[in-house]
Design an enzyme around this catalytic site. Structure first.
Site, PDB file in Angstrom:
ATOM      1  N   THR A 182      -4.730   6.318  -0.265  1.00 61.76           N
ATOM      2  CA  THR A 182      -5.936   7.124  -0.402  1.00 61.76           C
ATOM      3  C   THR A 182      -5.751   8.214  -1.452  1.00 61.76           C
ATOM      4  O   THR A 182      -4.741   8.912  -1.451  1.00 61.76           O
ATOM      5  CB  THR A 182      -6.264   7.797   0.943  1.00 61.76           C
ATOM      6  OG1 THR A 182      -6.314   6.775   1.931  1.00 61.76           O
ATOM      7  CG2 THR A 182      -7.582   8.525   0.889  1.00 61.76           C
TER       8      THR A 182
ATOM      9  N   LYS B 165      -5.154  -1.697   9.911  1.00 65.35           N
ATOM     10  CA  LYS B 165      -5.432  -1.943   8.494  1.00 65.35           C
ATOM     11  C   LYS B 165      -5.681  -3.419   8.187  1.00 65.35           C
ATOM     12  O   LYS B 165      -6.391  -3.732   7.221  1.00 65.35           O
ATOM     13  CB  LYS B 165      -4.220  -1.522   7.658  1.00 65.35           C
ATOM     14  CG  LYS B 165      -3.767  -0.103   7.857  1.00 65.35           C
ATOM     15  CD  LYS B 165      -4.601   0.839   7.020  1.00 65.35           C
ATOM     16  CE  LYS B 165      -3.966   2.203   6.937  1.00 65.35           C
ATOM     17  NZ  LYS B 165      -4.663   3.036   5.958  1.00 65.35           N
TER      18      LYS B 165
ATOM     19  N   THR C 168      -9.218  -5.741   3.626  1.00 69.58           N
ATOM     20  CA  THR C 168      -9.058  -4.833   2.494  1.00 69.58           C
ATOM     21  C   THR C 168      -9.938  -5.386   1.383  1.00 69.58           C
ATOM     22  O   THR C 168      -9.861  -6.570   1.072  1.00 69.58           O
ATOM     23  CB  THR C 168      -7.584  -4.787   2.026  1.00 69.58           C
ATOM     24  OG1 THR C 168      -6.756  -4.431   3.128  1.00 69.58           O
ATOM     25  CG2 THR C 168      -7.401  -3.787   0.900  1.00 69.58           C
TER      26      THR C 168
ATOM     27  N   GLU D 227     -10.909   3.888   2.765  1.00 69.28           N
ATOM     28  CA  GLU D 227      -9.895   4.592   1.983  1.00 69.28           C
ATOM     29  C   GLU D 227     -10.097   4.214   0.528  1.00 69.28           C
ATOM     30  O   GLU D 227     -10.057   3.044   0.175  1.00 69.28           O
ATOM     31  CB  GLU D 227      -8.474   4.228   2.433  1.00 69.28           C
ATOM     32  CG  GLU D 227      -8.112   4.790   3.800  1.00 69.28           C
ATOM     33  CD  GLU D 227      -6.602   4.763   4.087  1.00 69.28           C
ATOM     34  OE1 GLU D 227      -5.889   3.966   3.454  1.00 69.28           O
ATOM     35  OE2 GLU D 227      -6.167   5.540   4.953  1.00 69.28           O
TER      36      GLU D 227
ATOM     37  N   GLN E 128      -4.840   2.592  14.652  1.00 62.61           N
ATOM     38  CA  GLN E 128      -3.678   3.025  13.875  1.00 62.61           C
ATOM     39  C   GLN E 128      -2.869   4.085  14.637  1.00 62.61           C
ATOM     40  O   GLN E 128      -1.635   4.024  14.667  1.00 62.61           O
ATOM     41  CB  GLN E 128      -4.199   3.603  12.552  1.00 62.61           C
ATOM     42  CG  GLN E 128      -3.161   3.919  11.515  1.00 62.61           C
ATOM     43  CD  GLN E 128      -3.780   4.556  10.246  1.00 62.61           C
ATOM     44  OE1 GLN E 128      -4.999   4.536  10.048  1.00 62.61           O
ATOM     45  NE2 GLN E 128      -2.947   5.116   9.410  1.00 62.61           N
TER      46      GLN E 128
ATOM     47  N   GLU F  70     -10.329  12.687   6.334  1.00 61.11           N
ATOM     48  CA  GLU F  70     -10.129  13.994   5.701  1.00 61.11           C
ATOM     49  C   GLU F  70     -11.451  14.704   5.438  1.00 61.11           C
ATOM     50  O   GLU F  70     -11.564  15.910   5.653  1.00 61.11           O
ATOM     51  CB  GLU F  70      -9.381  13.814   4.383  1.00 61.11           C
ATOM     52  CG  GLU F  70      -7.980  13.267   4.563  1.00 61.11           C
ATOM     53  CD  GLU F  70      -7.473  12.648   3.276  1.00 61.11           C
ATOM     54  OE1 GLU F  70      -6.932  13.386   2.450  1.00 61.11           O
ATOM     55  OE2 GLU F  70      -7.643  11.421   3.091  1.00 61.11           O
TER      56      GLU F  70
ATOM     57  N   GLU G 219      -8.860   3.835  -3.053  1.00 58.48           N
ATOM     58  CA  GLU G 219      -7.549   3.664  -3.687  1.00 58.48           C
ATOM     59  C   GLU G 219      -7.697   2.964  -5.037  1.00 58.48           C
ATOM     60  O   GLU G 219      -8.688   2.280  -5.294  1.00 58.48           O
ATOM     61  CB  GLU G 219      -6.627   2.826  -2.786  1.00 58.48           C
ATOM     62  CG  GLU G 219      -6.550   3.342  -1.353  1.00 58.48           C
ATOM     63  CD  GLU G 219      -5.417   2.745  -0.549  1.00 58.48           C
ATOM     64  OE1 GLU G 219      -4.586   2.005  -1.135  1.00 58.48           O
ATOM     65  OE2 GLU G 219      -5.364   3.011   0.666  1.00 58.48           O
TER      66      GLU G 219
ATOM     67  N   HIS H 170      -3.550  13.854   0.094  1.00 56.03           N
ATOM     68  CA  HIS H 170      -3.832  12.967   1.218  1.00 56.03           C
ATOM     69  C   HIS H 170      -2.684  12.989   2.231  1.00 56.03           C
ATOM     70  O   HIS H 170      -2.914  13.079   3.445  1.00 56.03           O
ATOM     71  CB  HIS H 170      -4.070  11.540   0.743  1.00 56.03           C
ATOM     72  CG  HIS H 170      -4.120  10.551   1.866  1.00 56.03           C
ATOM     73  ND1 HIS H 170      -5.127  10.543   2.809  1.00 56.03           N
ATOM     74  CD2 HIS H 170      -3.270   9.543   2.226  1.00 56.03           C
ATOM     75  CE1 HIS H 170      -4.906   9.578   3.692  1.00 56.03           C
ATOM     76  NE2 HIS H 170      -3.792   8.958   3.364  1.00 56.03           N
TER      77      HIS H 170
ATOM     78  N   ASP I  16       0.853  -1.181   0.000  1.00 60.33           N
ATOM     79  CA  ASP I  16       0.000   0.000   0.000  1.00 60.33           C
ATOM     80  C   ASP I  16       0.893   1.237   0.000  1.00 60.33           C
ATOM     81  O   ASP I  16       1.760   1.378   0.872  1.00 60.33           O
ATOM     82  CB  ASP I  16      -0.880  -0.027   1.257  1.00 60.33           C
ATOM     83  CG  ASP I  16      -2.016   0.974   1.179  1.00 60.33           C
ATOM     84  OD1 ASP I  16      -2.443   1.314   0.060  1.00 60.33           O
ATOM     85  OD2 ASP I  16      -2.471   1.412   2.247  1.00 60.33           O
TER      86      ASP I  16
ATOM     87  N   ARG J 144      -8.874   4.178  12.612  1.00 61.96           N
ATOM     88  CA  ARG J 144      -7.961   5.291  12.897  1.00 61.96           C
ATOM     89  C   ARG J 144      -7.459   5.295  14.336  1.00 61.96           C
ATOM     90  O   ARG J 144      -6.347   5.750  14.610  1.00 61.96           O
ATOM     91  CB  ARG J 144      -8.649   6.625  12.593  1.00 61.96           C
ATOM     92  CG  ARG J 144      -9.129   6.767  11.168  1.00 61.96           C
ATOM     93  CD  ARG J 144      -8.007   6.698  10.177  1.00 61.96           C
ATOM     94  NE  ARG J 144      -8.497   6.830   8.812  1.00 61.96           N
ATOM     95  CZ  ARG J 144      -7.735   6.583   7.741  1.00 61.96           C
ATOM     96  NH1 ARG J 144      -6.472   6.201   7.872  1.00 61.96           N
ATOM     97  NH2 ARG J 144      -8.228   6.708   6.541  1.00 61.96           N
TER      98      ARG J 144
ATOM     99  N   ASP K  33      -9.254   0.264   1.405  1.00 64.13           N
ATOM    100  CA  ASP K  33      -8.334  -0.136   2.467  1.00 64.13           C
ATOM    101  C   ASP K  33      -8.920   0.312   3.804  1.00 64.13           C
ATOM    102  O   ASP K  33      -8.465   1.284   4.415  1.00 64.13           O
ATOM    103  CB  ASP K  33      -6.974   0.523   2.206  1.00 64.13           C
ATOM    104  CG  ASP K  33      -5.897  -0.017   3.125  1.00 64.13           C
ATOM    105  OD1 ASP K  33      -5.916  -1.215   3.412  1.00 64.13           O
ATOM    106  OD2 ASP K  33      -5.031   0.778   3.542  1.00 64.13           O
TER     107      ASP K  33
END
Lengths: 374, 374
Positions: free
Chosen positions: B312, B221, B225, B167, B208, B326, B169, B101, B94, B205, B201
């Protein structure tokens, strides 16, 4: 058999014969395919055996030991065999479970701060490595190129690493998968894990230093990771179990169950014939059952062939550190080898051998030689 | 066919019939196994086709498009098919390739510092994710539990994540392997890469934030996925190629060759029926050929089935960000959904759909619903 060193299961081939499963005892491989142990042993990987679970593992080990005891079964001298990667690696997770290593790394990389970050004593910090570049002992390692920023420079350069290092680790191999969304508690460790291998997590310190913020190590590690050709089943290491070291603060309940044992495995690293490190896996802070429980505590599933390694194993005494980074204190205190040469980091042509021993059980060695960058 | 949306190759099954390879066009799957395209198409995974290389890929696409053009070949209505993971994921990497981002994440997580770290403009920062928990679109995601430290608390707790996020991607899928020790230059991208998928993904948070120093994201994570059920071949995206955005400083020579194109793919994220983000893959700073070249620049080898995702994708405009982190600025500015409810992070029962479109080509959607922690 009484004096014979026992190592474990692996995959080997001989001239004109395909790869198959054997058991290494002393300097001879017991050919389990030719001994008629069944279809799983005629495979080029341990994966089918790994997937079968504890009953089949105990049966396989029992039958191998019985053949050895009776002096029966076809044998192949180790030097006549070609050794293969013993299992297909599914995901590779690398932990950071040695308190002394984490402390040393903190002091070296972040000298102005507390060496241990706030999360370290609460969970076994870890990350995913590259499964596709896990290779069997005996495979040479090409010195990686990569981006590094020379001291004082504004811009990085792309060049061969100047700080190539080894990392002495102990890894465990998952046999029985788990379901997505269902954590595996530490108490279930022996239902999922087949055995252990030594791991050399080759590291390019200069690449690692430049790339690692904020998402962690990537190319500084992913060029190659070497493992033993032989997987030592957990059942062979029953007598090596010792009490794990105390943990303070006490771990949260989901990690508490795994504290009852560690493995008393004496470890050494030989560099060009000189033993440069002597340590022991029992010094690890986080245990293997805790590592497994943590890695699945978010519901991540296990697959047959998952490899989870301890992270560099370093003891508290000088000379027990599992990396050149620590042994030479980032190059400030070079090692003197038996041939009179000095080493801060690895040079082209250097050969590194990792060894582990617990009583009559000798883990498969991990051997690798450094080739120049291409 | 002129008005038909083209998507790509995937693996599907129907009642009583085993998984096989098909090509999605509009709302119908062209059954390539039944159409007699050969043994590779009767497999439960795209891997055999992926491994064959560019000539075989072009041939397969050409034959699929010809059948569609002529209105020939057996079709299966999409709603009647069960969709499977289209390929066996080897390693999952990743990246962090969106300038906007990375800048947003820096501002949110490290408000007192420069948002971009010194390495960011020199290399596509990336890390390895968990390949074993990559699942096909349509798979529900169980809210992960994990360690998080509540604001102001000394000790962490192990509890369901309160900051579950998506996320958005774009990932590419490697077909042709490379050799250990030999970097793949950006110019060789099309010889190794078969096509692209959308990637969600999923990210916790709070987990993380607590775990990521110093070795990067892990359990925040690794729980899941999600990828498209359909891989869109690069050859279908020729017309979507646009000039890549300028890079300053100019990349080092080994990454310079990959700057000539980006993909103009319009992207959107739908949350419970409300479109909450509209962006475009062309805004990415680092290109896919540069990502591939970087990941192999240390000699790391590629395997068939390697998945590399962009990270992202966020644009410069408000509303074009590819994560709730975000879009809601870490929860400070909740989103208003069409049903009148507000969202800072994902709630149980929420459904997220990622979509991508480039002219007549529609990427396979990525759909997933959040289930409560078990």
């Amino acid at each position: 058999m009484a004096d014979e060193r026992l190592t474990g299961f692996g995959v080997f081939s001989t001239m004109g014969e395909p790869p198959r499963v054997g058991f290494l005892a002393g300097d001879e491989i017991l050919d389990l395919a030719a001994a008629g142990l069944g279809r799983d042993f005629a495979e080029p990987s341990l994966n089918p055996l790994l997937a079968r679970g504890r009953g089949a593992w105990e049966d396989a080990l029992g039958r191998a030991l019985e053949l050895l005891e009776r002096g029966q079964g076809p044998r192949v001298p180790l030097p006549e065999a070609t050794l293969h990667l013993p299992f297909q690696v599914a995901d590779y997770v690398d932990f950071f479970s040695s308190l002394e290593h984490a402390t040393n790394a903190g002091r070296i990389f972040r000298p102005d701060q507390e060496p241990l970050l706030p999360n370290w004593r609460w969970l076994p910090v870890g990350y995913h490595g590259r499964a596709g570049t896990v290779v069997v002992s005996g495979t040479d390692v090409v010195r990686p190129r990569g981006q590094r920023r020379p001291p004082g420079a504004d811009a990085p350069e792309y060049a061969p690493s100047r700080r190539l290092d080894f990392e002495l680790e102990l890894g465990f191999v998952v046999g029985v998968p788990s379901r997505l969304g269902e954590p595996v508690p530490p108490e279930a460790f022996a239902d999922h894990v087949f055995g252990v291998v030594l791991v050399n997590d080759w590291s390019a310190r200069d690449l690692q230093a430049w790339e690692s913020a904020p998402l962690g190590p990537f190319l500084g590690k992913s060029f190659q990771t070497s493992i033993s050709a032989w997987v030592t089943p957990l059942a062979l290491l029953e007598e090596a179990r010792v009490e794990a070291r105390p943990q303070e603060p006490p771990p949260l309940p989901h990690l508490a169950g795994g504290r009852d044992w560690a493995l008393d495995v004496a470890l050494e690293v030989e560099l060009n014939g000189t033993v440069v490190s002597r340590g022991n896996a029992r010094t690890l802070y986080w245990t293997m059952p805790q590592q497994l429980a943590h890695a699945t505590s978010n519901g991540a599933s296990l697959r047959t062939g998952d490899l989870m390694a301890s992270g560099t194993i370093s003891g508290a005494e000088r000379g027990s550190e599992g990396s050149l980074l620590e042994l030479t204190w980032n190059g400030a205190e070079p090692l003197l080898l038996a041939d009179g040469s000095e080493r801060s980091f690895l040079e082209d042509g250097d050969e590194v051998v990792l060894r582990g021993r617990a009583g009559a059980v000798e883990l498969g060695e991990v051997r690798g030689r450094v080739l120049p960058s291409r």
